[in-house]
Design a protein around this motif. Structure first.
Motif, short mmCIF file in Angstrom:
data_model
loop_
_atom_site.label_atom_id
_atom_site.label_comp_id
_atom_site.label_asym_id
_atom_site.label_seq_id
_atom_site.Cartn_x
_atom_site.Cartn_y
_atom_site.Cartn_z
N UNK A 148 0.86 -1.18 0.00
CA UNK A 148 0.00 0.00 0.00
C UNK A 148 0.90 1.24 0.00
N UNK A 149 1.24 1.68 -1.20
CA UNK A 149 2.21 2.76 -1.35
C UNK A 149 1.61 3.89 -2.17
N UNK A 150 2.07 5.11 -1.95
CA UNK A 150 1.56 6.26 -2.72
C UNK A 150 1.89 6.14 -4.20
N UNK A 151 1.08 6.79 -5.00
CA UNK A 151 1.32 6.86 -6.44
C UNK A 151 1.12 8.30 -6.88
N UNK A 152 1.62 8.64 -8.04
CA UNK A 152 1.48 10.01 -8.56
C UNK A 152 0.06 10.22 -9.06
N UNK A 153 -0.64 11.11 -8.40
CA UNK A 153 -2.04 11.39 -8.76
C UNK A 153 -2.21 12.75 -9.41
N UNK A 154 -1.13 13.42 -9.72
CA UNK A 154 -1.23 14.73 -10.35
C UNK A 154 -1.59 14.58 -11.82
N UNK A 155 -2.25 15.59 -12.35
CA UNK A 155 -2.58 15.61 -13.77
C UNK A 155 -3.82 14.84 -14.16
N UNK A 156 -4.56 14.33 -13.19
CA UNK A 156 -5.78 13.59 -13.51
C UNK A 156 -6.91 14.57 -13.83
N UNK A 157 -7.72 14.22 -14.81
CA UNK A 157 -8.84 15.08 -15.19
C UNK A 157 -10.04 14.91 -14.27
N UNK A 290 -12.38 18.15 -3.92
CA UNK A 290 -12.51 18.13 -5.37
C UNK A 290 -11.90 19.38 -5.99
N UNK A 291 -12.12 20.51 -5.35
CA UNK A 291 -11.66 21.76 -5.91
C UNK A 291 -10.28 22.20 -5.45
N UNK A 292 -9.59 21.39 -4.66
CA UNK A 292 -8.31 21.82 -4.10
C UNK A 292 -7.28 20.69 -4.19
N UNK A 293 -6.64 20.52 -5.36
CA UNK A 293 -5.62 19.46 -5.51
C UNK A 293 -4.46 19.61 -4.53
N UNK A 294 -4.09 20.84 -4.18
CA UNK A 294 -2.97 21.04 -3.25
C UNK A 294 -3.31 20.50 -1.87
#
Length: 330
Positions: A148-157, A290-294
């Motif tokens: 159970x490790x983190x993954x890159x979730x940036x750039x998702x639509x 939903x509105x705050x990726x940071x």
């Protein structure tokens, strides 16, 4: 050359998403390098999810049951048959991870009468420990931090909210289906792994709300596909701990959960997760994410750090030392 300590773990091993089953497996993996450890099941065949794990079946007709060593019952919700009279264990440990004080008292009395020793008790949370008149230790369920490790979730639509549990009705809050519909109207994707048959039959748009049977995808893969993890249970079934919450935190997900779950005790609202009391609060928090990726990223990073601290090498060594101690504590 000295023999390894002998440890017998007993659990039905029936549910592929059961917290008790995976607690058993995780404990087995932790102890196995240093002990002669075996998982015992009984009655029905175990779930196929555990096909890669060596299991032994309790069968009194064939005189196949645990003997000697340390006997660990991972849960008190299943019955213990008459083989316990012949087991002659050196220690007996009861894992109390479902709220049923009467069953716990019955198991303690049974062990005292049949084995002539005082059982030791392991609690899955401080909240459960406070509900019964027994002393014991509080022990986390040993989640695999590599799996159970983190993954890159940036750039998702899209913004995908998910939850995972057994498909039992009490694992789902009666207001959740309406909440999912409302979130879907606001452009969220909903993915529920472990939906009941009734939930799977609901008429949601398939591209927006996914109601899936448990076991259709492995938990680590499922969690990696989410942007947020949501969890609460029915009011009549307060979650005593919630291993899946820790799995989600380990996966680097922001967790939104209600304050009644045992695992909420490790969440600091606004730092490593978000807590709510009402459905309206849950909706507002999920829409905020939903509105705050940071915010999602900062909460997820802090959640992973919390999981690493909770399940550190030091903690694992303490767990191992408890089960492998040479003599029962006096």
């Amino acid at each position: 050359m000295s023999r390894k300590p002998q440890v017998h773990l007993v659990n039905p091993m029936l549910n592929p998403s059961g917290g008790s089953e995976w607690r058993t497996v995780s404990l087995y993996r932790q102890l196995q390098p240093s002990a002669d450890v075996k998982i015992w099941h009984f009655r029905e065949a175990p779930s196929e999810a555990f096909s890669g794990i060596s299991l032994a079946k309790i069968d009194t007709r064939r005189l196949s049951f645990p003997r000697g060593g340390t006997l660990v019952f991972v849960g008190v919700y299943f019955n213990i048959s008459h083989w316990i009279r012949l087991a002659r264990p050196r220690r007996v440990i009861l894992t109390y991870n479902t709220p049923d004080a009467e069953r716990l008292a019955a198991r303690v009395d049974l062990i005292r009468k049949t084995c002539g020793i005082e059982p030791e008790i392991v609690f899955c949370s401080r909240e459960l420990a406070a509900q019964v008149p027994y002393r014991g230790i509080v022990e986390p369920s040993l989640v695999d931090l590599d799996a159970f490790a983190p993954t890159d979730r940036t750039g998702r639509d899209s913004f995908r909210i998910g939850r995972l549990s057994r498909d039992a009705p009490e694992k789902h809050h009666p207001e959740d289906m309406a909440l999912y519909a409302r979130l879907a109207e606001q452009g969220c994707e909903i993915d529920v792994l472990g939906a009941t048959a009734e939930m799977q039959a609901a008429g949601f748009a398939p591209d927006q709300v996914h109601m899936r049977a448990i076991g259709s995808v492995k938990a680590p893969v499922f969690l990696q596909g989410l942007d947020c993890f949501f969890y609460r249970t029915a009011p009549e079934w307060p979650e005593p701990w919630g291993r899946v919450i820790i799995e989600a935190m380990a996966s680097g997900l922001p967790v939104v959960t209600d304050r009644t779950s045992g695992a909420s005790s490790v969440i600091e609202h606004g730092r490593n997760g978000l807590l709510f009391d009402t459905t309206e609060e849950a909706f507002e928090l999920l829409m905020r994410l939903k509105g705050d990726p940071a915010l999602r990223q900062s909460l997820g990073q802090a959640a992973r750090s919390t999981a690493e601290s909770l399940l550190s090498d030091e903690v694992r060594a303490q767990v191992q030392a408890f089960y492998l101690q040479p003599d029962a504590p006096t």
